[in-house]
Write an enzyme that holds these catalytic residues in place. Structure first.
Site, PDB file in Angstrom:
ATOM      1  N   ARG A 104       0.055  -7.480  13.450  1.00  0.00           N
ATOM      2  CA  ARG A 104      -0.579  -8.562  14.208  1.00  0.00           C
ATOM      3  C   ARG A 104      -2.070  -8.517  13.973  1.00  0.00           C
ATOM      4  O   ARG A 104      -2.693  -7.475  14.195  1.00  0.00           O
ATOM      5  CB  ARG A 104      -0.324  -8.369  15.716  1.00  0.00           C
ATOM      6  CG  ARG A 104       1.045  -8.695  16.134  1.00  0.00           C
ATOM      7  CD  ARG A 104       1.133  -8.943  17.617  1.00  0.00           C
ATOM      8  NE  ARG A 104       0.400  -7.996  18.459  1.00  0.00           N
ATOM      9  CZ  ARG A 104       0.416  -8.032  19.778  1.00  0.00           C
ATOM     10  NH1 ARG A 104       1.105  -8.958  20.397  1.00  0.00           N
ATOM     11  NH2 ARG A 104      -0.249  -7.152  20.488  1.00  0.00           N
ATOM     12  N   THR A 108      -6.450 -13.013  15.980  1.00  0.00           N
ATOM     13  CA  THR A 108      -5.632 -14.227  16.195  1.00  0.00           C
ATOM     14  C   THR A 108      -4.292 -13.920  16.862  1.00  0.00           C
ATOM     15  O   THR A 108      -3.624 -14.828  17.349  1.00  0.00           O
ATOM     16  CB  THR A 108      -5.313 -14.899  14.840  1.00  0.00           C
ATOM     17  OG1 THR A 108      -4.488 -13.996  14.083  1.00  0.00           O
ATOM     18  CG2 THR A 108      -6.577 -15.208  14.065  1.00  0.00           C
ATOM     19  N   ASP A 200       1.636   0.820  22.738  1.00  0.00           N
ATOM     20  CA  ASP A 200       1.792   0.428  21.336  1.00  0.00           C
ATOM     21  C   ASP A 200       2.919   1.247  20.710  1.00  0.00           C
ATOM     22  O   ASP A 200       2.793   2.454  20.504  1.00  0.00           O
ATOM     23  CB  ASP A 200       0.468   0.673  20.596  1.00  0.00           C
ATOM     24  CG  ASP A 200       0.515   0.102  19.189  1.00  0.00           C
ATOM     25  OD1 ASP A 200       1.426   0.489  18.418  1.00  0.00           O
ATOM     26  OD2 ASP A 200      -0.328  -0.742  18.856  1.00  0.00           O
ATOM     27  N   ASP A 203       2.187   3.185  17.352  1.00  0.00           N
ATOM     28  CA  ASP A 203       1.324   4.361  17.550  1.00  0.00           C
ATOM     29  C   ASP A 203       2.080   5.487  18.245  1.00  0.00           C
ATOM     30  O   ASP A 203       1.895   6.665  17.928  1.00  0.00           O
ATOM     31  CB  ASP A 203       0.099   3.976  18.389  1.00  0.00           C
ATOM     32  CG  ASP A 203      -0.948   3.254  17.554  1.00  0.00           C
ATOM     33  OD1 ASP A 203      -0.914   3.372  16.320  1.00  0.00           O
ATOM     34  OD2 ASP A 203      -1.794   2.558  18.151  1.00  0.00           O
TER      35      ASP A 203
HETATM   36  C1  PRP Z   1       4.043  -4.546  17.152  1.00  0.00           C
HETATM   37  C2  PRP Z   1       5.536  -4.529  17.358  1.00  0.00           C
HETATM   38  C3  PRP Z   1       5.946  -5.870  16.839  1.00  0.00           C
HETATM   39  C4  PRP Z   1       4.792  -6.734  17.229  1.00  0.00           C
HETATM   40  C5  PRP Z   1       5.177  -7.500  18.467  1.00  0.00           C
HETATM   41  O1  PRP Z   1       3.723  -4.286  15.852  1.00  0.00           O
HETATM   42  O2  PRP Z   1       6.181  -3.461  16.727  1.00  0.00           O
HETATM   43  O3  PRP Z   1       6.167  -5.925  15.454  1.00  0.00           O
HETATM   44  O4  PRP Z   1       3.692  -5.875  17.536  1.00  0.00           O
HETATM   45  O5  PRP Z   1       4.184  -8.391  18.810  1.00  0.00           O
HETATM   46  P1  PRP Z   1       4.377  -9.960  18.719  1.00  0.00           P
HETATM   47  O6  PRP Z   1       5.702 -10.262  19.334  1.00  0.00           O
HETATM   48  O7  PRP Z   1       3.225 -10.489  19.520  1.00  0.00           O
HETATM   49  O8  PRP Z   1       4.302 -10.381  17.288  1.00  0.00           O
HETATM   50  P2  PRP Z   1       2.192  -4.161  15.344  1.00  0.00           P
HETATM   51  O9  PRP Z   1       1.723  -5.486  14.862  1.00  0.00           O
HETATM   52  O10 PRP Z   1       1.378  -3.484  16.383  1.00  0.00           O
HETATM   53  O11 PRP Z   1       2.339  -3.279  14.040  1.00  0.00           O
HETATM   54  P3  PRP Z   1       2.872  -1.766  13.870  1.00  0.00           P
HETATM   55  O12 PRP Z   1       4.355  -1.789  14.126  1.00  0.00           O
HETATM   56  O13 PRP Z   1       2.556  -1.492  12.435  1.00  0.00           O
HETATM   57  O14 PRP Z   1       2.142  -0.870  14.822  1.00  0.00           O
HETATM   58  N1  URA Z   2       3.200  -4.403  20.246  1.00  0.00           N
HETATM   59  C1  URA Z   2       3.384  -3.223  20.861  1.00  0.00           C
HETATM   60  O1  URA Z   2       3.570  -2.186  20.200  1.00  0.00           O
HETATM   61  N2  URA Z   2       3.364  -3.189  22.200  1.00  0.00           N
HETATM   62  C2  URA Z   2       3.181  -4.285  22.923  1.00  0.00           C
HETATM   63  O2  URA Z   2       3.179  -4.208  24.161  1.00  0.00           O
HETATM   64  C3  URA Z   2       2.979  -5.516  22.263  1.00  0.00           C
HETATM   65  C4  URA Z   2       3.005  -5.539  20.921  1.00  0.00           C
END
Ligand code: PRP
Ligand code: URA
Length: 209
Positions: A104, A108, A200, A203
């Site tokens: 994400r 944005t 998160d 993480d």
């Molecule tokens: C997190 C999660 C989803 C997304 C959800 O990933 O694992 O993929 O956010 O958010 P959304 O519904 O608003 O799109 P992130 O983008 O943090 O990436 P990561 O898994 O690499 O930490």
């Molecule tokens: N992605 C995450 O990992 N946690 C949240 O709460 C939202 C998006």
């Protein structure tokens, strides 16, 4: 809500309560994500078609039932979806695994694609997309659009925690895709994190914060 299944099984709910706890270690968090995915997979595959076969037991011929040649693929959304793959393939060991890399954009909040690799026969497979978090729904919706472009027609989405905003977005963009979640939380905060959520997920699975 249409096409949304919230798993209220006591084992899933118990494990989810530990997952949410900010004091849960990376090791335990990772194990729990995998275990919850396995339990959810058990339920989400309940509609797989069966066929009757005959099996010779040491005593007699038994009529038995086996899954009738359905080809499955599990597609984690990187990174956090990776944490659910082990649990899924422990129950469906012949499933192929495709990967979609999305993150994400912190400004944005829109998903940005950085990786896409599917099994060559993906169009013939039933696909289960996995990601622990369904927040705005932007990542899941984009991932499913990319998968549909390959010709896949039967897709399920499996997440551990969903926000109402994400479920609504999915229902608008992909009303044909059933959603399986272990909890439907209250809302998103100003950073588009799920409240109360678990923080998160990426993480916490990979220990990167
Ligand atoms: C997190 C999660 C989803 C997304 C959800 O990933 O694992 O993929 O956010 O958010 P959304 O519904 O608003 O799109 P992130 O983008 O943090 O990436 P990561 O898994 O690499 O930490
Ligand atoms: N992605 C995450 O990992 N946690 C949240 O709460 C939202 C998006």
């Amino acid at each position: 809500m249409n096409n949304v299944c919230v798993f209220d099984h006591p084992l899933i709910q118990h494990k989810l309560s530990i997952l949410r706890d900010k004091n849960t270690s990376v090791k335990e968090f990772r194990e729990l994500v995998s275990e919850i995915a396995m339990l959810m997979c058990y339920e989400a595959t309940r509609d797989l078609p069966l066929e009757e076969i005959e099996v010779e037991t040491p005593i007699a011929v038994a009529k038995a039932r086996r899954i009738s040649g359905k080809k499955l693929a599990v597609v984690p959304i990187l990174r956090a979806g990776l944490g659910m793959v082990d649990g899924m393939v422990s129950l469906i060991p012949n499933a192929k695994v495709g990967h979609i890399g999305l993150f994400r954009d912190p400004e944005t909040k829109e998903p940005v694609k950085y990786y896409f690799k599917m099994p060559p026969d993906i169009a013939e497979r039933d696909v289960i997309v996995v990601d622990p978090m369904l927040a705005t729904g932007g990542s899941a919706s984009a991932a499913i659009s990319f998968i549909k472009e390959t010709g896949v027609s039967r897709i399920k989405l499996m997440c551990i925690i969903g926000a109402p905003e994400g479920v609504e977005r999915m229902q608008q963009d992909h009303p044909d895709v059933p959603i399986y979640i272990a909890a439907l939380d209250e809302k998103l905060n100003e950073n588009a994190y799920i409240v109360p959520g678990l923080g998160d997920a990426g993480d916490r699975i990979f220990g990167t914060k």
